[in-house]
Design a protein around this motif. Sequence first.
Motif, PDB file in Angstrom:
ATOM      1  N   VAL A 102       0.831  -1.208   0.000  1.00 47.99           N
ATOM      2  CA  VAL A 102       0.000   0.000   0.000  1.00 47.99           C
ATOM      3  C   VAL A 102       0.864   1.257   0.000  1.00 47.99           C
ATOM      4  N   LEU A 103       1.890   1.291   0.831  1.00 50.03           N
ATOM      5  CA  LEU A 103       2.748   2.477   0.900  1.00 50.03           C
ATOM      6  C   LEU A 103       3.578   2.632  -0.365  1.00 50.03           C
ATOM      7  N   GLY A 104       3.926   1.528  -1.004  1.00 48.17           N
ATOM      8  CA  GLY A 104       4.610   1.624  -2.293  1.00 48.17           C
ATOM      9  C   GLY A 104       3.728   2.302  -3.328  1.00 48.17           C
ATOM     10  N   ALA A 105       2.435   1.915  -3.349  1.00 47.96           N
ATOM     11  CA  ALA A 105       1.489   2.538  -4.277  1.00 47.96           C
ATOM     12  C   ALA A 105       1.277   4.009  -3.927  1.00 47.96           C
ATOM     13  N   ALA A 106       1.196   4.319  -2.620  1.00 49.34           N
ATOM     14  CA  ALA A 106       1.041   5.713  -2.193  1.00 49.34           C
ATOM     15  C   ALA A 106       2.266   6.536  -2.587  1.00 49.34           C
ATOM     16  N   GLY A 107       3.446   5.929  -2.482  1.00 49.65           N
ATOM     17  CA  GLY A 107       4.662   6.612  -2.898  1.00 49.65           C
ATOM     18  C   GLY A 107       4.653   6.932  -4.380  1.00 49.65           C
ATOM     19  N   PRO A 163      12.355   8.751  -6.648  1.00 50.77           N
ATOM     20  CA  PRO A 163      13.617   9.378  -7.040  1.00 50.77           C
ATOM     21  C   PRO A 163      14.145  10.280  -5.930  1.00 50.77           C
ATOM     22  N   GLU A 164      15.432  10.360  -5.805  1.00 50.02           N
ATOM     23  CA  GLU A 164      16.045  11.152  -4.732  1.00 50.02           C
ATOM     24  C   GLU A 164      15.635  12.622  -4.854  1.00 50.02           C
ATOM     25  N   LEU A 215       9.129   2.770   3.591  1.00 47.25           N
ATOM     26  CA  LEU A 215       8.287   2.109   2.597  1.00 47.25           C
ATOM     27  C   LEU A 215       7.707   3.118   1.600  1.00 47.25           C
ATOM     28  N   LEU A 216       7.344   4.300   2.071  1.00 50.70           N
ATOM     29  CA  LEU A 216       6.813   5.324   1.178  1.00 50.70           C
ATOM     30  C   LEU A 216       7.864   5.775   0.165  1.00 50.70           C
ATOM     31  N   CYS A 217       9.104   5.856   0.619  1.00 51.65           N
ATOM     32  CA  CYS A 217      10.177   6.405  -0.217  1.00 51.65           C
ATOM     33  C   CYS A 217      10.957   5.338  -0.993  1.00 51.65           C
TER      34      CYS A 217
END
Length: 428
Positions: free
Chosen positions: A144-149, A206-207, A200-202
């Motif tokens: 979920v946090l990957g998708a939110a990211g 990209p940096e 997980l969000l980040c």
Amino acid sequence: MRNGSGSLARLGRRSPTRDLARPGARQESLREANLLLITEEIFASTEPLSRADLSVRTGMTRSTVSRLVEDLLAAAIVREGSPLIGPSRGRPAVPLMPAPRTLAGLGVEVNVDFMAARVLDLTGSVLAEAMVEGDFRSSDPAEVLGAAGDLAVRVAKEAGATGATVVGTTLALPGLVAEDERSLLLAPNLGWIDVDVVDLLCASAPEGVFGQSVRVANEAKLAALAVAQELTEVDGEEQTFLYVSAQMGIGSAVVINGIVEAGPHGWAGELGHISVEPSGPDCSCGSNGCLEVYAGKHALLEAAGLPASATAEDLIYLVKSGLGHPEQLQTQAEEALSRAGWSLGIALAGAMNVWDVHDVVLGGEFGPLTDLLRPHIEQQLQRRVLAARWVEFRVRESGTGPAPATSGGAMRALRAVLDAPEAWVPTS
């Protein structure tokens, strides 16, 4: 928006005289304190101020004010408006105001049934936003946090196309957040425990796209920040109120003079898990009889005989017109609202006796139901608040629109600029 600001200057205000009061303060510290004071005056004012206005308000000389304003212009924190020609002779006053589309904050929210992202600039204008519906109950936080990211990256890049630079990001979650502002301790309705949400969000971002800092905060407290801004603009004064919002569960916060009172650990104001009936049904938090099991969105719809996919508008229509259903179902819906208002009134009365705050703002799914809930809430407040005879209760609806926590999160991220404007001034 009031001069494009107001709320930003109220986020954790530091005293601009903190170094001036210390013996032997360095000249650099005095300059930083003065720059902070000038910034706060510009952003908190209801009308644009000139350099002469700032000199009068702060007691600084005009030459000092002019040098500090030049720093803020170079940092793209403020901009100059068109000169104002007054009745007296002399140089026209040049108004100063928050700069649009320069520095911006990113707010991201993950809730039980949606995720969203929004970018605000220093004027409070929305530069980019997006929302995706879903069902994130008992979900995998990494997924979920990957998708939110990914959603947040897309919104941040869209804002960047306007010329703005994201200075920081705040993630809003419906649960208890650790003091490090990186980890989530518990989100019962998501089914998440002890998660390093920032990493997980980040993970695939990209940096630099999320700015210089990424933090996590409680969803309801960030929403309350956005509501405080909205109500301050409407009423023209700092707000004090109890904020209660229904999504799948119940989020809440205490706002006093425009400041969200989070408590020493950041956990204050959890009205949703006050037990209004100790022998009541089990709650997802592990306790029982919590406000959430009587007035949460899922509990309210179930008690009204409506499916979980129904909305507050569906419930209103059922109560007022019957929706073509039998009278028994309409009565059931009315009783569900009465029960929800009863439980809200009990929880809010306890909070009022502790905090001495008598205004209530209802948000989320509660917002459209305010007129139906108000009589039941006020009945309990009159009965249970010790000072009821000497105060006036006000229960009103929030009008901030969907996902207000994303706006509050963006405001929180912009705090980095207003708390330390000197950090954004070019060195050369």
